[in-house]
Every structure is written in structure tokens, then in C-alpha cells.
Write an enzyme that holds these catalytic residues in place. Structure first.
Site, PDB file in Angstrom:
ATOM      1  N   GLU A   1       0.808  -1.206  -0.785  1.00  0.00           N
ATOM      2  CA  GLU A   1      -0.133  -0.118  -0.167  1.00  0.00           C
ATOM      3  C   GLU A   1       0.654   0.934  -0.343  1.00  0.00           C
ATOM      4  O   GLU A   1       0.628   2.081  -0.476  1.00  0.00           O
ATOM      5  CB  GLU A   1      -0.895  -0.156   1.195  1.00  0.00           C
ATOM      6  CG  GLU A   1      -2.311  -1.044   1.144  1.00  0.00           C
ATOM      7  CD  GLU A   1      -3.169  -1.323   0.216  1.00  0.00           C
ATOM      8  OE1 GLU A   1      -3.246  -0.142  -1.109  1.00  0.00           O
ATOM      9  OE2 GLU A   1      -3.121  -2.366  -0.027  1.00  0.00           O
TER      10      GLU A   1
ATOM     11  N   HIS B   1       1.842   7.577  -6.543  1.00  0.00           N
ATOM     12  CA  HIS B   1       1.239   9.007  -6.400  1.00  0.00           C
ATOM     13  C   HIS B   1       2.438  10.048  -6.185  1.00  0.00           C
ATOM     14  O   HIS B   1       1.688  10.861  -7.397  1.00  0.00           O
ATOM     15  CB  HIS B   1       0.528   9.010  -5.080  1.00  0.00           C
ATOM     16  CG  HIS B   1      -1.089  10.344  -5.240  1.00  0.00           C
ATOM     17  ND1 HIS B   1      -1.026  10.499  -4.153  1.00  0.00           N
ATOM     18  CD2 HIS B   1      -0.912  10.561  -6.239  1.00  0.00           C
ATOM     19  CE1 HIS B   1      -1.972  12.369  -4.214  1.00  0.00           C
ATOM     20  NE2 HIS B   1      -1.518  12.129  -5.694  1.00  0.00           N
TER      21      HIS B   1
END
Length: 242
Positions: free
Chosen positions: A100, A107
Site C-alpha cells: 500500500e 502517487h
């Protein structure tokens, strides 16, 4: 059409693929829970160390609820870890947390496929909720439209628009596969470089957990493709005289 043998067969295949992938993930996660990392870091500490190492300071790590509900929210910049992953010190916990965190790195670095996937999310949501109903309505109107001239009916255009909208669902699931595999690749590299996992057993357990998770996205993409092909054939849009 919901009692079409072909449709039922496709749905059975989709259910089998989904169930098999889910079973693989749960089995790999359970096995990885029995392997504790020598660094002694929890999933939350693992995520924090990787974020610091990559100079990412604007992502919050929070404890979520449920089982394997871990995810990264690019809008709120929150890394949500399930309780077992957040607090656990096993290969499964640090592997999922690092995965994760890999999305947070994507990003922060402007990973193009992640940006593209985020862009098509609104269309995919519309496609999954409205697209198929437009196809079905188009089929109903098309079958009621009797014309020997070969002119295209309103039903044809409705079905065509519905198929295009639903196709975005397949595109979303297809793009998700490389996005997730890239996050897993980043996770493994970060875990090894940061010294969070050290022994061969730890590395092998993390790899199995990450590989099993990737199968769920592959299964979703295959299922989405099968349904898209079915509705293209069933709608009759390839037969311009219908």
C-alpha cells in the site's frame, strides 16, 4: 438474457476465478502470519519507514477496520491499514503495508498508470451502474424496431453507448493489474533495501503474499473482459441491421 446458458457459464467462470483468487490470498496471508520479520517492525512502522526513506511527509498512516481492507487513498493521502496489518510484525503484515505504501510512492512520483486509473474512475463507476441498463434497454427497443430499410434504431445507439460506458470498467480492471504489480515490486525492493526483511524465508513469504494478491486483479480483469464480450455479442450492435 439472464437465463442465457452462455451468460450463466460466464458468471460461473467469474465466480470460480474470484473464489480461487480469494482463497489463494487468504491462504498465503495466513501462512505469512506465521513468519515473523527479524526487524520486529509492525506494518504501521514499516509504512512509516518507507515513506520517510522516500521523502514523503504528507501521507497519514491510520488504522482501519475489518480484514484485509488495506488501501491508499490518493485524494485524502491516507494510508489505511487493517488492524492485523497495522499492528502485526509478520511477513504478511509488512508485505501488505509495504504494498500500500508502494501506491503512495506511485502517487508522489506521478506514476502515469495510477494517474490514468484515477482519471477513469468516474466513468467506470457510471459504466458499472448505468452502462448495462442502457444496453438492456437498447436491446428491448432494438427488438421492437422492425424495419427492412436497415436504418439504425434508437435502441442501437443506446446499446452502443452502454457498451462504451461498460468498456471503461474493463479498462479500469485491466490497468489495475500493472498498477498493483508495480506497487508490489516497489514494496519488495523497499523492504529489502530498508532491511525490514532479511532472511530468505521472510522474503519468500512476502513474495507469496504479494503474488497471491495480484491474482485477484487478474481474475477481475478476465471476468470483466468475458462480460464485455458477452454483452457486445448479445446486444446486436455488430449487426447494424438489427
Amino acid at each position: 438474457m439472464f437465463f442465457d446458458p452462455l451468460y450463466m457459464l460466464i458468471m460461473i467462470v467469474c465466480l470460480i476465478l474470484s473464489a480461487a483468487a480469494s482463497f489463494k490470498v487468504k491462504t498465503a496471508f495466513a501462512a505469512g502470519k506465521r513468519v515473523y520479520v527479524s526487524s520486529g517492525l509492525t506494518g504501521a512502522e514499516t509504512a512509516a519507514r518507507i515513506l520517510r526513506k522516500n521523502g514523503i511527509t504528507d501521507v497519514d498512516i491510520v488504522k482501519g477496520r475489518g480484514y484485509l481492507t488495506d488501501h491508499y487513498n490518493p485524494v485524502s493521502k491516507k494510508l489505511v491499514l487493517s488492524p492485523e496489518v497495522f499492528e502485526g510484525t509478520s511477513a504478511s503484515s509488512v508485505g501488505v503495508a509495504a504494498h500500500e505504501t508502494g501506491h503512495a510512492i506511485q502517487h508522489a512520483t506521478g506514476y502515469k498508470l495510477l494517474r490514468f486509473r484515477s482519471t477513469i474512475v468516474p466513468l467506470a463507476n457510471i459504466g458499472s451502474s448505468v452502462g448495462l441498463w442502457m444496453v438492456i434497454l437498447g436491446m428491448i427497443l432494438g427488438s421492437a424496431y422492425q424495419a427492412a430499410s436497415g436504418n439504425l434504431s434508437l435502441g442501437y445507439y443506446l446499446a452502443l453507448i452502454g457498451i462504451i460506458l461498460y468498456a471503461t470498467v474493463f479498462v479500469f480492471t485491466l490497468v489495475t493489474v500493472p498498477v498493483e504489480t508495480d506497487a508490489s515490486r516497489r514494496a519488495l525492493v523497499e523492504l529489502e533495501n530498508a532491511g525490514i526483511i532479511r532472511s530468505g524465508e521472510e522474503q519468500e513469504s512476502v513474495k507469496k503474499v504479494l503474488s497471491a494478491a495480484a491474482l485477484t486483479y487478474v481474475a477481475a480483469a478476465i471476468g470483466s473482459l468475458l462480460q464485455l464480450v458477452y454483452w457486445i455479442l448479445r446486444s446486436g450492435i455488430l449487426n447494424r441491421r438489427d
